[in-house]
Design an enzyme around this catalytic site. Sequence first.
Site, short mmCIF file in Angstrom:
data_model
loop_
_atom_site.label_atom_id
_atom_site.label_comp_id
_atom_site.label_asym_id
_atom_site.label_seq_id
_atom_site.Cartn_x
_atom_site.Cartn_y
_atom_site.Cartn_z
N ASP A 329 27.14 1.19 13.59
CA ASP A 329 27.36 1.94 12.34
C ASP A 329 27.16 0.98 11.18
O ASP A 329 27.89 0.01 11.05
CB ASP A 329 28.77 2.53 12.32
CG ASP A 329 28.97 3.55 11.19
OD1 ASP A 329 28.21 3.51 10.20
OD2 ASP A 329 29.89 4.38 11.32
N ARG A 331 27.10 1.88 7.89
CA ARG A 331 27.49 2.48 6.62
C ARG A 331 28.47 1.61 5.84
O ARG A 331 29.31 0.92 6.42
CB ARG A 331 28.09 3.87 6.85
CG ARG A 331 27.05 4.90 7.26
CD ARG A 331 27.67 6.23 7.61
NE ARG A 331 28.48 6.15 8.82
CZ ARG A 331 29.11 7.19 9.36
NH1 ARG A 331 29.00 8.39 8.78
NH2 ARG A 331 29.82 7.05 10.45
#
Length: 400
Positions: A329, A331
Amino acid sequence: MKNNEIIAKVERAIADLKQGKLIIVADSEKREAEGDMLGLADFVTPENVNFMITHARGLLCVPMAKSVAEKLNLHPMTKSHDAFGTAFTVSTDSKETTTGISAFDRATTIQKLAQSSDADDFYHPGHIFPLIARDNGVIERDGHTEAAVDLAKIAQATPVAYICEVVRENGRMARRPQLKQIAEENNLTFITIADIINYRYLKNFDVLHAISDVDLPTKFGHFRLKSFTYKDEPVLVIYKGQIQNKADLLLRVHSECLTGDILGSKRCDCGEQLEQSLQRIEKNGSGAVIYLHQEGRGIGLINKLRAYQLQDEGLDTVEANLRLGFKADQRDYRVVLAILEELGVESVDLLTNNPDKLKQLEQFGLKVNRVALETEPNDNDIDYLRTKKQKFNHLLNEVD
């Protein structure tokens, strides 16, 4: 470190720089893991230059905004940069210097680079090495060049600074422990590039650029749409009611998912979460969705589609991202802090099942109360949801 501590730390460094003092700025231990002594060109002195070349010992360079380099016709030294993308220009000396190498001559050149508007005021090559910072500073590139120019801008000084890598007496680079010790021994403020990045988000210092605020009637209810640019990409705030200075703002931070949000894909729960969020905000009478350009957990649409292909071949969503060379991930939710700073919001009721999102926002002092946002699993997304629960620890009661 909480937001007030970060802000205080960076503002102490700014105060020192405006008084003509030097500071030490360290970069990430995952990058070059080095530190630079740093001063602002507006306040340069021969004494500071001499201290820098005596105690830091590295290469003395002058970071500057692109506009300054263009004005002085300082073009890139070569077509390619070093491994970390440092943008060296042709070296230079002020025509007011003699040999150009003394601390006094170098201070004169540094000062002239900040004050002059005439390229003819300089010789080439010379003993000073200008560096061109990226337009978005440390938000775009986490290097000392950008950190120096960002600090100059925050201090409302000419966007020109001077830096020198700190080299130990044994000839090796000073790392974080030695940098802190050198700073303490010489009464120099010590900060990191990460501190400057976080400061810019927390204070919304030239992070967001407003575009518009328009009416937005939808099938989910009547909203307004506020838009910004961030890193030259759009960020949207879909909102209803009074959200400025709102306590416990009902908020969904939603990462763009074209396949789920637009096409109604059942491979994920993204589209359903977005719809449910808008419905809840409409029912509540106020709230907001911050819509971020972070497709595929931050890897972009093209790579997400490549990840889908790998998932069709048997990998899960985490394994697919890793196979493509990304983190599971990627983000980053710090832009949310800049948006909430812009809105004057200090506490939110966050519609999420993602503990990492909570952690990223809470670590900077935002008061966050989690509000569950679950959708009913289907035959197509059940494995996807299980992966989110098992590998990302998402809080999903509806998933075994």
